[in-house]
Design a protein around this motif. Structure first.
Motif, PDB file in Angstrom:
ATOM      1  N   MET A   1       0.848  -1.194   0.000  1.00  0.00           N
ATOM      2  CA  MET A   1       0.000   0.000   0.000  1.00  0.00           C
ATOM      3  C   MET A   1       0.878   1.236   0.000  1.00  0.00           C
ATOM      4  SD  MET A   1      -3.163   1.067   2.550  1.00  0.00           S
ATOM      5  CE  MET A   1      -2.344   2.161   3.694  1.00  0.00           C
ATOM      6  N   GLY A   2       0.581   2.145  -0.927  1.00  0.00           N
ATOM      7  CA  GLY A   2       1.352   3.362  -1.030  1.00  0.00           C
ATOM      8  C   GLY A   2       0.734   4.497  -0.233  1.00  0.00           C
ATOM      9  N   ALA A   3       0.956   5.715  -0.726  1.00  0.00           N
ATOM     10  CA  ALA A   3       0.510   6.919  -0.030  1.00  0.00           C
ATOM     11  C   ALA A   3      -0.812   7.418  -0.582  1.00  0.00           C
ATOM     12  CB  ALA A   3       1.567   8.011  -0.178  1.00  0.00           C
ATOM     13  N   LEU A   4      -1.465   8.281   0.206  1.00  0.00           N
ATOM     14  CA  LEU A   4      -2.592   9.032  -0.331  1.00  0.00           C
ATOM     15  C   LEU A   4      -2.048  10.051  -1.325  1.00  0.00           C
ATOM     16  CD1 LEU A   4      -3.679   7.830   2.436  1.00  0.00           C
ATOM     17  CD2 LEU A   4      -5.371   9.640   2.326  1.00  0.00           C
ATOM     18  N   VAL A   5      -2.907  10.624  -2.123  1.00  0.00           N
ATOM     19  CA  VAL A   5      -2.443  11.427  -3.253  1.00  0.00           C
ATOM     20  C   VAL A   5      -1.745  12.712  -2.825  1.00  0.00           C
ATOM     21  CG1 VAL A   5      -4.549  12.784  -3.619  1.00  0.00           C
ATOM     22  CG2 VAL A   5      -3.112  12.159  -5.586  1.00  0.00           C
ATOM     23  N   SER A   6      -2.057  13.236  -1.644  1.00  0.00           N
ATOM     24  CA  SER A   6      -1.484  14.519  -1.232  1.00  0.00           C
ATOM     25  C   SER A   6      -1.599  14.685   0.275  1.00  0.00           C
ATOM     26  CB  SER A   6      -2.208  15.682  -1.916  1.00  0.00           C
ATOM     27  OG  SER A   6      -3.553  15.769  -1.459  1.00  0.00           O
ATOM     28  N   ALA A   7      -0.844  15.648   0.790  1.00  0.00           N
ATOM     29  CA  ALA A   7      -0.948  15.966   2.210  1.00  0.00           C
ATOM     30  C   ALA A   7      -2.335  16.487   2.543  1.00  0.00           C
ATOM     31  CB  ALA A   7       0.120  16.991   2.581  1.00  0.00           C
ATOM     32  N   GLY A   8      -2.918  17.226   1.618  1.00  0.00           N
ATOM     33  CA  GLY A   8      -4.271  17.725   1.845  1.00  0.00           C
ATOM     34  C   GLY A   8      -5.289  16.605   1.967  1.00  0.00           C
ATOM     35  N   GLN A   9      -5.139  15.583   1.124  1.00  0.00           N
ATOM     36  CA  GLN A   9      -6.045  14.437   1.208  1.00  0.00           C
ATOM     37  C   GLN A   9      -5.848  13.685   2.515  1.00  0.00           C
ATOM     38  OE1 GLN A   9      -8.543  13.802  -0.664  1.00  0.00           O
ATOM     39  NE2 GLN A   9      -9.111  11.832   0.259  1.00  0.00           N
ATOM     40  N   LYS A  10      -4.617  13.565   2.958  1.00  0.00           N
ATOM     41  CA  LYS A  10      -4.347  12.924   4.246  1.00  0.00           C
ATOM     42  C   LYS A  10      -5.016  13.684   5.379  1.00  0.00           C
ATOM     43  CE  LYS A  10      -0.540  11.744   7.385  1.00  0.00           C
ATOM     44  NZ  LYS A  10       0.940  11.672   7.545  1.00  0.00           N
ATOM     45  N   ALA A  11      -4.910  14.993   5.352  1.00  0.00           N
ATOM     46  CA  ALA A  11      -5.544  15.801   6.395  1.00  0.00           C
ATOM     47  C   ALA A  11      -7.058  15.644   6.374  1.00  0.00           C
ATOM     48  CB  ALA A  11      -5.152  17.267   6.225  1.00  0.00           C
ATOM     49  N   ASP A  12      -7.626  15.566   5.173  1.00  0.00           N
ATOM     50  CA  ASP A  12      -9.082  15.395   5.061  1.00  0.00           C
ATOM     51  C   ASP A  12      -9.511  14.050   5.640  1.00  0.00           C
ATOM     52  OD1 ASP A  12     -11.718  16.343   3.751  1.00  0.00           O
ATOM     53  OD2 ASP A  12     -11.460  14.315   2.977  1.00  0.00           O
ATOM     54  N   VAL A  13      -8.760  13.001   5.351  1.00  0.00           N
ATOM     55  CA  VAL A  13      -9.098  11.674   5.882  1.00  0.00           C
ATOM     56  C   VAL A  13      -9.029  11.687   7.408  1.00  0.00           C
ATOM     57  CG1 VAL A  13      -8.327   9.272   6.042  1.00  0.00           C
ATOM     58  CG2 VAL A  13      -8.450  10.404   3.818  1.00  0.00           C
ATOM     59  N   LEU A  14      -8.005  12.295   7.965  1.00  0.00           N
ATOM     60  CA  LEU A  14      -7.871  12.340   9.421  1.00  0.00           C
ATOM     61  C   LEU A  14      -9.007  13.126  10.062  1.00  0.00           C
ATOM     62  CD1 LEU A  14      -4.009  12.780   9.790  1.00  0.00           C
ATOM     63  CD2 LEU A  14      -5.369  10.749  10.313  1.00  0.00           C
ATOM     64  N   ALA A  15      -9.466  14.167   9.402  1.00  0.00           N
ATOM     65  CA  ALA A  15     -10.604  14.925   9.934  1.00  0.00           C
ATOM     66  C   ALA A  15     -11.863  14.074   9.935  1.00  0.00           C
ATOM     67  CB  ALA A  15     -10.808  16.194   9.101  1.00  0.00           C
TER      68      ALA A  15
END
Length: 674
Positions: free
Chosen positions: A336-350
């Motif tokens: 499993m790789g990364a999410l597409v962007s730091a912004g997407q990671k932040a959205d998932v965590l929210a």
């Protein structure tokens, strides 16, 4: 590292980023790798170019020519897919993810190419359904037809599948004869740009058939009209904003949406630990949580299991998910790789924080996990939550964390499972893992109205099945309610989104001329020779042969019965046949009539007819009794090329008796040499 300039392709020219350009970072390292977007794009010029150049060029091609173009585009992309693989790693995708996106997109082109050749005519008009008789004598008929819209399709795509997401929309659009303007999500538009460059470099596309916007669309939606289509994939919030555009509403611009979806997977009550179905369920759920790092519109967000099996499912998923290697997607061992962007990671965590208020996290700590080969980037671990009270919960049913996140919840009985699945208020897909057909029927009856697709799998189909999260071009992709209320793909159904259905009314000759297909009552043409002696290209629609009559005798019926073994009482027993409400007495076998018909119209010598490949729509209208005579009318109904050497001829075969009453009718299919 140099920053790549991701261009748009507008009105036949590549336009570099300019004012308003966006910076794009690698999902693996977080470093800026590209920039895209230009606020100075001439969007009206792009629309004019598509409508004035691309549309007329595509509409001049038949469905078969467009289908061959799609196949050739797929072959060209397939030869260059390694370049697409290489550039896709920076989206965070692994090599196996590339196969879904890139190979899946190419495969979609192939499927639509095949369906265009097999299911559509070599023509520019598509006939939708059969002829409707609107008058007493059959001289006033109706027919629904579909013709290409004369506008442009604007495709607004999501970041997660930069190739497949474009091609699954583009294939039916081009097959319909409509030009497209593609707007990919900016975070992964560099992959789409390369795919578009490859297609343009192939020389296969007509001028104006495909344009690309990397960045914002400006006021393009304000300039669309009733012949245009918008097809959108993304969030429900963005879809609402776009479809609420005043111009789109005022002009009834077609709007196709595929948006948020709280997809559920149900473990059937029969699928207990130790069964193949239980193991399959664990495999499906873990795969959907980790493929594309969970960034799939079809991913399993809600896991439904019998209350007695919730603990076993959690333990099995923990074990399987703990083996997933997270890391640099370029490394061979990465699962499993990364999410597409730091912004997407932040959205998932929210979103995870909202889900966590109603459910306990039972696997995956975003603050403590291992990443192989990378110390930065938008990485997250798979996160599994358990909701102990799904009836009182709200966020787990309306919050989509678009990443490697799923929530398990228990159900009391199958009706309860169906109710929980429906709490998603419309989903792209629900899956059911069961070996019990009764369970499958109950779930379909209860939940189908809330879902665009229901995927059922068990020990029988598991070796061939493509998975819960794999939309296939043969089947519709979309769903009601929250999922957007749209449909994409679905074979020829997807092509119809880019065509206008029109009801045509008129005489048989008018309908035959418009549809390029003979209809009963239309003018018959007498050919210069027996039609079976004439090559494919020589035959005309409506060309007709009338045979001599043949009397059917008792001896014929008895010989046929003895020869074939079909001694059904209606053919052999006069008194028994009279007791049957359908027959006046002994009657000829239907298949005897077909055999006699062939003998009446066949030309036996070697010629351009290569093979009889079948018959369709066989109907017996009136019984034939001993002493009746039959004759045949053989008419060229439709012609469809199949290869460079031969084409399919569809003939209408009508059998009448001595009183000119129809006794049988069917459509004969032959392959005729060019």
């Amino acid at each position: 590292m140099s920053i790549q300039q991701i261009a748009s392709f507008a009105a036949g020219e590549w336009v570099a980023p300019g004012a308003g350009a966006h910076r794009i970072s690698s999902a693996i390292t977080g470093a800026v790798i590209a920039e895209a977007g230009n606020d100075a794009l001439d969007v009206q010029g792009m629309l004019d170019y598509a409508r004035g150049k691309g549309g007329p060029a595509l509409r001049a091609m038949t469905f078969h020519q467009r289908a061959r173009m799609l196949k050739a585009l797929g072959q060209h992309l397939n030869r260059h897919k390694q370049a697409l693989y290489d550039i896709s790693f920076d989206t965070g995708a692994t090599q196996s993810d590339h196969l879904i996106d890139i190979d899946g997109g190419i495969g979609t082109l192939y499927v639509f190419a095949s369906k265009g050749r097999r299911e559509m005519p070599d023509d520019t008009i598509y006939l939708d359904g059969g002829v409707e008789v609107l008058g007493r004598t059959g001289q006033f008929l109706g027919q629904h037809i579909c013709t290409s819209l004369q506008g442009v399709a604007v495709h607004i795509n999501a970041f997660n599948f930069p190739v497949w997401g474009m091609l699954e929309k583009l294939a039916p659009t081009l097959l319909a004869g409509v030009p497209a303007i593609v707007k990919p999500a900016t975070n992964s538009c560099y992959v789409t740009e390369l795919a578009v460059r490859l297609m343009h470099e192939s020389g296969l596309l007509p001028e104006g058939a495909l344009q690309l916007v990397t960045g914002g669309l400006g006021d393009m939606l304000d300039r669309l009209g009733m012949q245009d289509v918008v097809s959108f994939t993304g969030s429900a919030e963005t879809a609402l904003m776009l479809r609420s555009n005043r111009n789109i509403l005022e002009n009834s611009v077609r709007f196709v949406a595929e948006q948020d979806s709280l997809n559920a997977s149900i473990l059937g009550p029969d699928a207990v630990p130790g069964t193949p179905e239980f193991d399959l369920f664990i495999k499906e759920v873990s795969r959907e949580m980790t493929v594309k790092a969970g960034q799939k519109c079809t991913a399993i967000r809600r896991i439904l299991a019998p209350e007695a099996q919730v603990g076993a499912v959690i333990e099995a998923l923990r074990e399987r998910l703990s083996k997933v290697v997270i890391g640099d997607p370029r490394l061979e061992g990465t699962r499993m790789g990364a999410l597409v962007s730091a912004g997407q990671k932040a959205d998932v965590l929210a979103k995870v924080a909202l889900i966590g208020a109603e459910a306990e996290r039972v696997f995956g700590d975003p603050e403590n996990f291992t990443v192989e080969g990378a110390d930065a980037g938008a990485f997250l671990p798979p996160m599994l939550f358990h909701c102990a009270d799904p009836d009182r919960a709200e966020r787990v049913h309306d919050t989509e964390a678009f990443g490697p996140v799923s929530t398990i919840m228990g159900y009391r009985d199958l009706d309860h499972a169906i109710d929980i699945a429906k709490r998603g208020q419309g989903s792209l897909v629900a899956s059911l893992i069961t070996h019990d057909p009764a369970v499958a029927r109950q779930v379909v009856l209860g939940a189908a109205a809330y879902h665009g697709r229901i995927y059922i799998n068990d020990r029988v189909s598991m070796k061939e099945s493509t998975g819960h999260g794999s939309p296939l071009p043969h089947m519709i992709h979309g769903g009601p309610g929250r999922a957007g209320g749209g449909e994409e793909m679905g074979g020829i159904r997807g092509v119809m989104h880019y065509m206008q259905r029109t009801a045509i009314q008129g005489s048989p000759d008018m309908l035959a001329a418009i549809g390029n297909k003979w209809v009963p009552g239309a003018t018959e043409i007498k050919g210069p020779a027996h039609p079976f002696t004439r090559h494919y290209g020589e035959l005309a629609i409506g060309e007709t042969l009338h045979s001599a009559p043949r009397v059917v005798s008792v001896q014929d019926i008895e010989h046929f019965a003895e020869f074939t073994g079909d001694t059904f009482y209606a053919h052999m027993d006069e008194e028994a046949a009279k007791r049957n409400p359908f027959f006046p007495g002994r009657v000829a076998h239907g298949y005897l009539l077909l055999s006699f018909a062939a003998g009446l119209f066949v030309e036996p010598t070697e010629g351009p007819v290569l093979a009889n490949t079948g018959l369709d729509s066989l109907r017996f209208m009136k019984p034939v009794v001993p002493g009746d005579s039959i004759k045949v009318r053989l008419t060229v109904k439709q012609k469809t090329p199949r290869t460079e050497e031969y084409g399919e001829v569809r003939w209408t075969v009508t059998l009448t008796n001595q009183n000119d009453e129809q006794v049988a009718e069917y459509e004969l299919l032959t392959m005729n040499a060019f």
